[in-house]
Design a protein around this motif. Structure first.
Motif, PDB file in Angstrom:
ATOM      1  N   UNK A   1      13.571 -51.735  36.053  1.00  0.00           N
ATOM      2  CA  UNK A   1      13.662 -52.584  34.637  1.00  0.00           C
ATOM      3  C   UNK A   1      12.891 -53.782  34.944  1.00  0.00           C
ATOM      4  N   UNK A   2      12.675 -54.557  35.906  1.00  0.00           N
ATOM      5  CA  UNK A   2      11.945 -55.727  36.022  1.00  0.00           C
ATOM      6  C   UNK A   2      10.456 -55.647  35.585  1.00  0.00           C
ATOM      7  N   UNK A   3       9.841 -54.294  36.313  1.00  0.00           N
ATOM      8  CA  UNK A   3       8.569 -53.830  36.239  1.00  0.00           C
ATOM      9  C   UNK A   3       8.212 -53.466  34.760  1.00  0.00           C
ATOM     10  N   UNK A   4       9.311 -52.844  33.929  1.00  0.00           N
ATOM     11  CA  UNK A   4       9.083 -52.441  32.649  1.00  0.00           C
ATOM     12  C   UNK A   4       9.132 -53.847  31.673  1.00  0.00           C
ATOM     13  N   UNK A   5       9.923 -54.587  32.024  1.00  0.00           N
ATOM     14  CA  UNK A   5      10.262 -55.903  31.406  1.00  0.00           C
ATOM     15  C   UNK A   5       8.786 -56.711  31.273  1.00  0.00           C
ATOM     16  N   UNK A   6       8.425 -56.740  32.438  1.00  0.00           N
ATOM     17  CA  UNK A   6       7.164 -57.579  32.697  1.00  0.00           C
ATOM     18  C   UNK A   6       5.803 -56.913  31.798  1.00  0.00           C
ATOM     19  N   UNK A   7       5.975 -55.634  31.769  1.00  0.00           N
ATOM     20  CA  UNK A   7       4.821 -54.686  30.999  1.00  0.00           C
ATOM     21  C   UNK A   7       4.917 -55.007  29.781  1.00  0.00           C
ATOM     22  N   UNK A   8       6.166 -54.993  29.085  1.00  0.00           N
ATOM     23  CA  UNK A   8       6.434 -55.397  27.786  1.00  0.00           C
ATOM     24  C   UNK A   8       5.934 -56.656  27.450  1.00  0.00           C
ATOM     25  N   UNK A   9       6.277 -57.687  28.246  1.00  0.00           N
ATOM     26  CA  UNK A   9       5.870 -59.166  28.198  1.00  0.00           C
ATOM     27  C   UNK A   9       4.329 -59.239  28.215  1.00  0.00           C
ATOM     28  N   UNK A  10       3.752 -58.747  28.976  1.00  0.00           N
ATOM     29  CA  UNK A  10       2.268 -58.718  29.206  1.00  0.00           C
ATOM     30  C   UNK A  10       1.833 -58.006  27.887  1.00  0.00           C
ATOM     31  N   UNK A  11       2.384 -56.804  27.352  1.00  0.00           N
ATOM     32  CA  UNK A  11       1.958 -56.071  26.402  1.00  0.00           C
ATOM     33  C   UNK A  11       1.668 -57.037  24.957  1.00  0.00           C
ATOM     34  N   UNK A  12       2.951 -57.722  24.684  1.00  0.00           N
ATOM     35  CA  UNK A  12       2.992 -58.733  23.901  1.00  0.00           C
ATOM     36  C   UNK A  12       2.120 -59.667  23.791  1.00  0.00           C
ATOM     37  N   UNK A  13       1.809 -60.388  24.949  1.00  0.00           N
ATOM     38  CA  UNK A  13       0.885 -61.423  25.332  1.00  0.00           C
ATOM     39  C   UNK A  13      -0.723 -60.945  24.799  1.00  0.00           C
ATOM     40  N   UNK A  14      -0.897 -59.867  25.386  1.00  0.00           N
ATOM     41  CA  UNK A  14      -2.147 -59.070  25.129  1.00  0.00           C
ATOM     42  C   UNK A  14      -2.412 -58.809  23.349  1.00  0.00           C
ATOM     43  N   UNK A  15      -1.266 -58.436  22.951  1.00  0.00           N
ATOM     44  CA  UNK A  15      -1.539 -58.154  21.455  1.00  0.00           C
ATOM     45  C   UNK A  15      -1.711 -59.729  20.587  1.00  0.00           C
ATOM     46  N   UNK A  16      -1.112 -60.749  21.401  1.00  0.00           N
ATOM     47  CA  UNK A  16      -1.092 -61.908  20.570  1.00  0.00           C
ATOM     48  C   UNK A  16      -2.491 -62.579  20.845  1.00  0.00           C
ATOM     49  N   UNK A  17      -3.215 -62.547  21.789  1.00  0.00           N
ATOM     50  CA  UNK A  17      -4.285 -62.715  22.193  1.00  0.00           C
ATOM     51  C   UNK A  17      -5.342 -62.195  21.537  1.00  0.00           C
ATOM     52  N   UNK A  18      -5.173 -60.781  21.054  1.00  0.00           N
ATOM     53  CA  UNK A  18      -6.246 -60.164  20.171  1.00  0.00           C
ATOM     54  C   UNK A  18      -6.159 -60.288  18.837  1.00  0.00           C
ATOM     55  N   UNK A  19      -5.042 -60.830  18.326  1.00  0.00           N
ATOM     56  CA  UNK A  19      -4.694 -60.949  16.877  1.00  0.00           C
ATOM     57  C   UNK A  19      -5.762 -61.898  16.309  1.00  0.00           C
ATOM     58  N   UNK A  20      -6.330 -61.527  15.021  1.00  0.00           N
ATOM     59  CA  UNK A  20      -7.197 -62.492  14.364  1.00  0.00           C
ATOM     60  C   UNK A  20      -6.308 -63.815  13.982  1.00  0.00           C
ATOM     61  N   UNK A  21      -6.884 -64.912  14.183  1.00  0.00           N
ATOM     62  CA  UNK A  21      -6.107 -66.054  13.666  1.00  0.00           C
ATOM     63  C   UNK A  21      -6.158 -65.906  12.106  1.00  0.00           C
ATOM     64  N   UNK A  22      -4.909 -66.421  11.795  1.00  0.00           N
ATOM     65  CA  UNK A  22      -4.812 -66.594  10.082  1.00  0.00           C
ATOM     66  C   UNK A  22      -5.730 -67.799   9.676  1.00  0.00           C
ATOM     67  N   UNK A  23      -6.403 -67.486   8.548  1.00  0.00           N
ATOM     68  CA  UNK A  23      -7.319 -68.564   7.931  1.00  0.00           C
ATOM     69  C   UNK A  23      -6.944 -69.378   6.809  1.00  0.00           C
TER      70      UNK A  23
END
Length: 117
Positions: free
Chosen positions: A95-117
């Motif tokens: 469960x810890x491994x899955x939770x960390x993977x989910x958090x990493x996925x969210x962080x990756x998505x947030x970093x690759x989202x275009x910034x609002x203009x």
């Protein structure tokens, strides 16, 4: 009209294998399982001091984690002094491994989202 997401639903575009774990959203419980991930067994006092918690706070959170099957608790004695040892269970590690993977996925998505203009 769309349905509201259900608790535990990773949402659109989420990694299907990664799940946010509601029990691990609490920073104290997350820090406890993260500490235990690096040890076979850890003495209660070590976890208490490393996580900077009171005995009662650690005891309460460990009970929650133990009831959910994330942590194993072993009691015994060293000489005449009672001791408690804690271990991250195999399901807890999963469960810890899955939770960390989910958090990493969210962080990756947030970093690759275009910034609002």
């Amino acid at each position: 009209m769309t349905d509201a997401p259900k608790p535990g639903d990773p949402g659109p575009g989420a990694d299907p294998g990664a799940e946010i774990d509601s029990l691990l959203l609490d920073p104290v419980r997350l820090s406890i399982v993260a500490l235990l991930a690096g040890a076979e067994w850890a003495e209660f006092g070590f976890v208490r001091d490393a996580a900077k918690l009171s005995d009662s706070t650690l005891s309460k959170r460990v009970s929650q984690l133990s009831d959910a099957g994330y942590v194993e608790v072993r009691k015994g004695y060293v000489g005449k002094r009672p001791r408690t040892w804690l271990k991250l269970s195999p399901p807890g590690r999963t469960r810890l491994t899955a939770h960390i993977a989910a958090l990493q996925h969210i962080a990756t998505q947030a970093a690759t989202q275009p910034s609002p203009q």
